[in-house]
Design a protein around this motif. Structure first.
Motif, mmCIF file in Angstrom:
data_model
loop_
_atom_site.group_PDB
_atom_site.id
_atom_site.type_symbol
_atom_site.label_atom_id
_atom_site.label_comp_id
_atom_site.label_asym_id
_atom_site.label_seq_id
_atom_site.Cartn_x
_atom_site.Cartn_y
_atom_site.Cartn_z
ATOM 1 N N PRO A 268 30.524 27.352 -49.825
ATOM 2 C CA PRO A 268 30.219 28.427 -49.087
ATOM 3 C C PRO A 268 28.758 28.129 -47.921
ATOM 4 C CG PRO A 268 29.499 28.338 -51.239
ATOM 5 C CD PRO A 268 30.142 26.995 -51.051
ATOM 6 N N ASN A 269 28.583 26.709 -48.296
ATOM 7 C CA ASN A 269 26.857 26.590 -47.620
ATOM 8 C C ASN A 269 27.567 26.331 -46.210
ATOM 9 O OD1 ASN A 269 25.662 26.992 -49.980
ATOM 10 N ND2 ASN A 269 25.580 23.939 -50.647
ATOM 11 N N GLY A 270 26.350 27.608 -45.544
ATOM 12 C CA GLY A 270 26.556 27.359 -44.700
ATOM 13 C C GLY A 270 27.310 28.605 -43.737
ATOM 14 N N TYR A 271 27.581 28.694 -44.176
ATOM 15 C CA TYR A 271 28.835 30.463 -43.795
ATOM 16 C C TYR A 271 28.697 31.807 -44.959
ATOM 17 C CZ TYR A 271 32.187 25.704 -43.242
ATOM 18 O OH TYR A 271 32.544 25.112 -43.098
ATOM 19 N N ASN A 272 28.548 32.492 -43.667
ATOM 20 C CA ASN A 272 28.682 33.618 -44.421
ATOM 21 C C ASN A 272 29.665 35.466 -44.010
ATOM 22 O OD1 ASN A 272 26.086 34.129 -45.708
ATOM 23 N ND2 ASN A 272 24.835 35.231 -43.561
ATOM 24 N N VAL A 273 29.723 35.611 -44.704
ATOM 25 C CA VAL A 273 31.063 36.359 -45.098
ATOM 26 C C VAL A 273 30.632 38.012 -45.085
ATOM 27 C CG1 VAL A 273 33.235 35.487 -45.223
ATOM 28 C CG2 VAL A 273 31.737 36.607 -47.329
ATOM 29 N N SER A 274 31.580 38.963 -44.257
ATOM 30 C CA SER A 274 31.601 40.831 -44.475
ATOM 31 C C SER A 274 32.327 41.179 -44.772
ATOM 32 C CB SER A 274 30.174 41.631 -43.598
ATOM 33 O OG SER A 274 30.576 41.783 -42.621
ATOM 34 N N ARG A 275 32.797 42.330 -45.147
ATOM 35 C CA ARG A 275 33.819 43.074 -45.021
ATOM 36 C C ARG A 275 33.761 44.790 -45.371
ATOM 37 N NH1 ARG A 275 39.444 42.490 -48.580
ATOM 38 N NH2 ARG A 275 40.845 43.299 -47.542
ATOM 39 N N SER A 276 33.796 44.922 -43.718
ATOM 40 C CA SER A 276 33.500 46.389 -43.469
ATOM 41 C C SER A 276 34.828 47.260 -44.043
ATOM 42 C CB SER A 276 32.497 47.050 -42.549
ATOM 43 O OG SER A 276 33.032 45.771 -41.182
ATOM 44 N N THR A 277 36.468 46.974 -43.289
ATOM 45 C CA THR A 277 36.917 47.482 -43.664
ATOM 46 C C THR A 277 37.847 46.760 -44.187
ATOM 47 O OG1 THR A 277 38.380 46.384 -41.460
ATOM 48 C CG2 THR A 277 36.559 48.379 -40.966
ATOM 49 N N THR A 278 39.616 47.371 -45.004
ATOM 50 C CA THR A 278 39.713 46.768 -45.378
ATOM 51 C C THR A 278 40.532 45.397 -44.526
ATOM 52 O OG1 THR A 278 40.644 48.346 -46.330
ATOM 53 C CG2 THR A 278 42.433 46.866 -46.514
ATOM 54 N N GLU A 279 41.412 45.652 -43.156
ATOM 55 C CA GLU A 279 41.678 45.001 -42.420
ATOM 56 C C GLU A 279 40.816 43.788 -41.600
ATOM 57 O OE1 GLU A 279 42.919 48.922 -42.497
ATOM 58 O OE2 GLU A 279 40.709 48.339 -42.227
ATOM 59 N N ASP A 280 39.609 43.614 -41.856
ATOM 60 C CA ASP A 280 38.379 42.372 -40.785
ATOM 61 C C ASP A 280 37.427 41.860 -41.897
ATOM 62 O OD1 ASP A 280 38.629 44.879 -38.490
ATOM 63 O OD2 ASP A 280 39.060 43.520 -38.628
ATOM 64 N N PHE A 281 37.974 40.633 -41.580
ATOM 65 C CA PHE A 281 36.617 39.728 -42.797
ATOM 66 C C PHE A 281 36.616 38.456 -41.829
ATOM 67 C CE2 PHE A 281 35.012 38.717 -46.434
ATOM 68 C CZ PHE A 281 36.115 37.195 -46.690
ATOM 69 N N PRO A 282 35.685 38.974 -40.922
ATOM 70 C CA PRO A 282 34.613 37.733 -40.184
ATOM 71 C C PRO A 282 34.543 37.032 -41.217
ATOM 72 C CG PRO A 282 33.614 39.571 -40.036
ATOM 73 C CD PRO A 282 34.957 39.864 -40.851
ATOM 74 N N LEU A 283 33.856 35.588 -40.395
ATOM 75 C CA LEU A 283 33.765 33.992 -41.391
ATOM 76 C C LEU A 283 32.363 34.217 -40.497
ATOM 77 C CD1 LEU A 283 33.359 32.175 -43.736
ATOM 78 C CD2 LEU A 283 34.687 30.676 -41.952
ATOM 79 N N ARG A 284 31.393 34.265 -40.416
ATOM 80 C CA ARG A 284 29.720 33.607 -39.694
ATOM 81 C C ARG A 284 29.401 32.161 -39.704
ATOM 82 N NH1 ARG A 284 30.117 39.432 -39.793
ATOM 83 N NH2 ARG A 284 28.224 39.481 -41.869
ATOM 84 N N LEU A 285 29.676 31.244 -38.658
ATOM 85 C CA LEU A 285 28.412 30.382 -38.847
ATOM 86 C C LEU A 285 27.071 30.511 -38.776
ATOM 87 C CD1 LEU A 285 31.547 29.578 -39.077
ATOM 88 C CD2 LEU A 285 30.121 27.225 -37.798
ATOM 89 N N LEU A 286 26.255 30.484 -39.540
ATOM 90 C CA LEU A 286 24.781 30.449 -38.943
ATOM 91 C C LEU A 286 24.396 29.520 -37.980
ATOM 92 C CD1 LEU A 286 24.092 31.546 -42.943
ATOM 93 C CD2 LEU A 286 24.604 33.216 -41.092
ATOM 94 N N SER A 287 24.400 28.196 -38.256
ATOM 95 C CA SER A 287 23.602 27.605 -37.299
ATOM 96 C C SER A 287 24.464 25.921 -37.889
ATOM 97 C CB SER A 287 22.412 26.845 -38.178
ATOM 98 O OG SER A 287 21.547 25.439 -37.108
ATOM 99 N N ALA A 288 25.435 26.213 -37.060
ATOM 100 C CA ALA A 288 26.406 24.722 -37.160
ATOM 101 C C ALA A 288 26.527 23.343 -37.298
ATOM 102 C CB ALA A 288 27.188 24.794 -35.912
ATOM 103 N N ALA A 289 26.487 22.747 -37.895
ATOM 104 C CA ALA A 289 26.301 21.224 -37.721
ATOM 105 C C ALA A 289 27.986 20.711 -38.173
ATOM 106 C CB ALA A 289 26.124 21.127 -39.220
ATOM 107 N N PRO A 290 27.465 19.798 -37.919
ATOM 108 C CA PRO A 290 29.034 18.261 -37.166
ATOM 109 C C PRO A 290 29.814 18.259 -38.178
ATOM 110 C CG PRO A 290 27.017 17.521 -36.185
ATOM 111 C CD PRO A 290 26.307 18.651 -37.152
#
Lengths: 113, 112
Positions: free
Chosen positions: A61-83
């Motif tokens: 999980p390190n370096g990634y965040n998620v949230s689920r505000s609706t049943t349909e959507d599940f975005p993945l956020r990269l906070l500070s991208a690394a190689p």
């Protein structure tokens, strides 16, 4: 039904940039998850969600965040991208956590320079 | 030690051959065993599913699970060029929250 959709298909980021990988499903599935696929490593679970408002960490999980505000959507956020985050990312969904069949999206190929 | 080990291949066979793909695992609690097929630059799709030990047949495909040896197999009879893909084994158990553990995948090419 479109199934599981992911955008973008390809992305190039510079080290330190942030971005959000989008995932949506139209099957009313409770369970959604994010995997990364790397050569020689197989698919590894990043984060998962058992329903709207409920998320938890997977194996990497390190370096990634998620949230689920609706049943349909599940975005993945990269906070500070690394190689080391250069990979192919797959979103998947299933009816429930106990379902043996996961439906995968087409993937997002991410390169971090 | 990885939870699931899978020979990455690549495997190249002539059309019509019988193909055997295998995975071994270390967690004796795994109860659900899946095989996914992944075409190039696509997402994996479920091919077969087996619960606990035994065999399951679906057309040209047979999945076998030997829990005593912690070994699972997928057999493809009369292989076709359209079977050319990467095959991933996956496993889960109730005591791991049904998290899927995937093998690294075996790349198969069926030559016409």
């Amino acid at each position: 039904n479109a199934g599981v959709t992911q955008t973008p298909k390809f992305q190039v980021l510079k080290t330190g940039q942030s971005m959000t990988l989008q995932c949506a499903q139209d099957m009313n599935h409770e369970y959604m998850s994010w995997y990364r696929q790397d050569p020689g490593m197989g698919l590894r679970l990043i984060h998962y969600s058992v329903g709207a408002g409920i998320t938890d960490q997977g194996e990497v999980p390190n370096g990634y965040n998620v949230s689920r505000s609706t049943t349909e959507d599940f975005p993945l956020r990269l906070l500070s991208a690394a190689p080391s985050q250069t990979s192919v990312y797959f979103c998947a969904s299933s009816l429930s956590r106990s379902s043996y069949e996961q439906y995968f999206g087409p993937g997002t190929r991410l390169t971090v320079t | 030690q990885k939870e699931v080990e899978q020979d990455p291949g690549p495997l190249s066979v002539p059309e019509g051959a019988i193909v055997s793909l295998n995975c071994t695992y270390s967690n004796s609690a795994f109860q659900y065993f899946m095989w996914y097929r992944q075409y190039s630059r696509k997402g994996p799709e479920l091919l077969m599913y087996t619960y606990s030990s035994g065999n399951k047949e679906d057309g040209r495909f047979t999945a076998q699970v030997d829990k005593s040896s912690k070994y699972i197999s997928l057999f493809i009879r009369d292989s076709q060029p359209s079977d050319s893909a990467t095959y991933l084994c996956a496993m889960s158990a109730l005591n791991t929250g049904n998290q899927f553990y995937f093998g690294t995948g075996t790349s198969l090419t069926v030559i016409p």
